[in-house]
Write a protein that holds these residues in place. Sequence first.
Motif, short mmCIF file in Angstrom:
data_model
loop_
_atom_site.label_atom_id
_atom_site.label_comp_id
_atom_site.label_asym_id
_atom_site.label_seq_id
_atom_site.Cartn_x
_atom_site.Cartn_y
_atom_site.Cartn_z
N ASP A 49 -21.63 15.40 -74.02
CA ASP A 49 -21.52 15.89 -72.68
C ASP A 49 -21.52 14.85 -71.50
O ASP A 49 -21.04 14.72 -70.63
CB ASP A 49 -22.42 17.10 -72.35
N SER A 53 -18.81 13.46 -68.83
CA SER A 53 -18.79 13.54 -67.55
C SER A 53 -18.46 12.09 -66.99
O SER A 53 -17.86 12.20 -65.80
CB SER A 53 -20.57 14.02 -67.21
N LYS A 56 -14.78 11.89 -66.60
CA LYS A 56 -14.34 12.41 -65.37
C LYS A 56 -14.36 11.84 -64.13
O LYS A 56 -13.32 11.83 -63.25
CB LYS A 56 -14.68 13.74 -65.18
N ILE A 262 -27.36 15.74 -67.84
CA ILE A 262 -26.12 16.48 -67.73
C ILE A 262 -26.51 17.94 -67.13
O ILE A 262 -27.79 18.17 -67.35
CB ILE A 262 -25.54 16.86 -69.12
N ILE A 345 -21.28 17.45 -60.35
CA ILE A 345 -20.16 17.23 -61.49
C ILE A 345 -19.50 18.75 -61.55
O ILE A 345 -19.98 19.64 -61.80
CB ILE A 345 -20.45 16.80 -62.85
#
Length: 347
Positions: A49, A53, A56, A262, A345
Motif C-alpha cells: 500500500d 501510494s 500515485k 499509510i 492521499i
Amino acid sequence: MNLLRPALLATALVVSLAACDSGTAPGTAASGGAQGAPIAVDLPRADSDFWNSYAKYIPRFAKDSGLNLMTPTNSQNDIAKLVANTQALTSQGAKAIVMAPQDTGAIATTLAQLEQRKIPVVAVDTRPDKGNVYMVVRADNRAYGQKACEFLGAKLGGKGKVIEFQGALSSVNGRDRSEAFAECMSSKFPGITVFAEPTDWEGAKASAALQTRLAQHPDINGIYMQAGGVFLAPTLQLLRTKNLLVPPSDPKHIFVVSNDGIPQEFDAIRKGEIDATVSQPADLYAKYALFYAKAAVDGRTFQPGKTDHGSTIVQVRDGLLEDQLPAPLVTKDNVDDSTLWGNQIGK
C-alpha cells in the motif's frame, strides 16, 4: 515533527536548495534543460500500500512540473526485472532514471553501466551498497528502528516480549531498521526479549512467524512491523482470529508500532488496533525524486547541509549524497494532523 504540506513540484523547482553549489540559477537549464528530456521511473513493487501510494504521486508531480515522464515500469520486487526495465528505458532514450532497488547489493553492475553512459540515477528509499547515484532520496531508516524501540520500551515499561518483523536484510533499509532496533533494545530495555523474524518484506512470512511465536509465547505484548504496507493486514487478521485485537485499555492488548504512514495504519491507530507508525514520506519521495532527476539533467550539483524543505543532505560515502527527508512518529495524539500525507492521499 509534522511533514511539510505537499506543494506543486513546479514551486520546488524554482526555489534553490541551501546545499546547491552548481552556480546555475534555480530552475535554469544548464545542459539543454530537463523540460523535454525523458525522465524514467521504475516502481519497485505493487503489493505494498505504501508503494502504491508513491506510484500515485509520481504522475501528479510530473504533470504539475511539466516534466516529460516516460511510462513508469514496475520491477515487482525482482532485481532481474529491474535490470531489464532499466535496459529498456535506456534504449528508449531516458536521460535520467528514478528507481528504488529492493536488493541494494545486486544493483551495482547496472549502476556502473548507467554511469558509463552518463545517465544519472536517483535512488528512492533505498541506498545502493556499492556504486554511485546522483542522489539518494530517503529518510533516516536507523531512526525508524530507534523510534519504534523507544515507543515500545516505554509502553511496556521496559519488560515483556516483542516480535519484530524484519524487512529483507538484503536491503539497506531492513538492515538499518533491524540494527538500530536491536541496539536500542539491548542498551535501553534489556528486560525486553526480542524475537527478530526475517520476512523478506512478505506479509505471509510475517503472519506465519507471529502464529508460531504466539503459540510458543502467548504472553507476547509488543510487535514491531518494519513495513505496514505489507504487514498490517495479515497481522490484524491473525490478532483478530485469536481475540487479541483489543483496545489499549485491555490487559490483553498487544502494543504495535509500524513503519510507513499509510491511511490504513492511521485508521488502525484511530480504532486502537495499533498504537503508532513512523510516517515514511511517500509524497516527498516522489516530489524530490523528480526534483533531483531534473536537477541531474540540468547539470546542477549539491553539497551536504540543510535544505530549504526541512531535510538534510548527508554524505554517506565518497561521492554519494543522501537527502534525508523528515519522517515523524504518528500516534493517537497526532494521527489526524492534516499535513500528514496519509491524511491527504486520495483527497
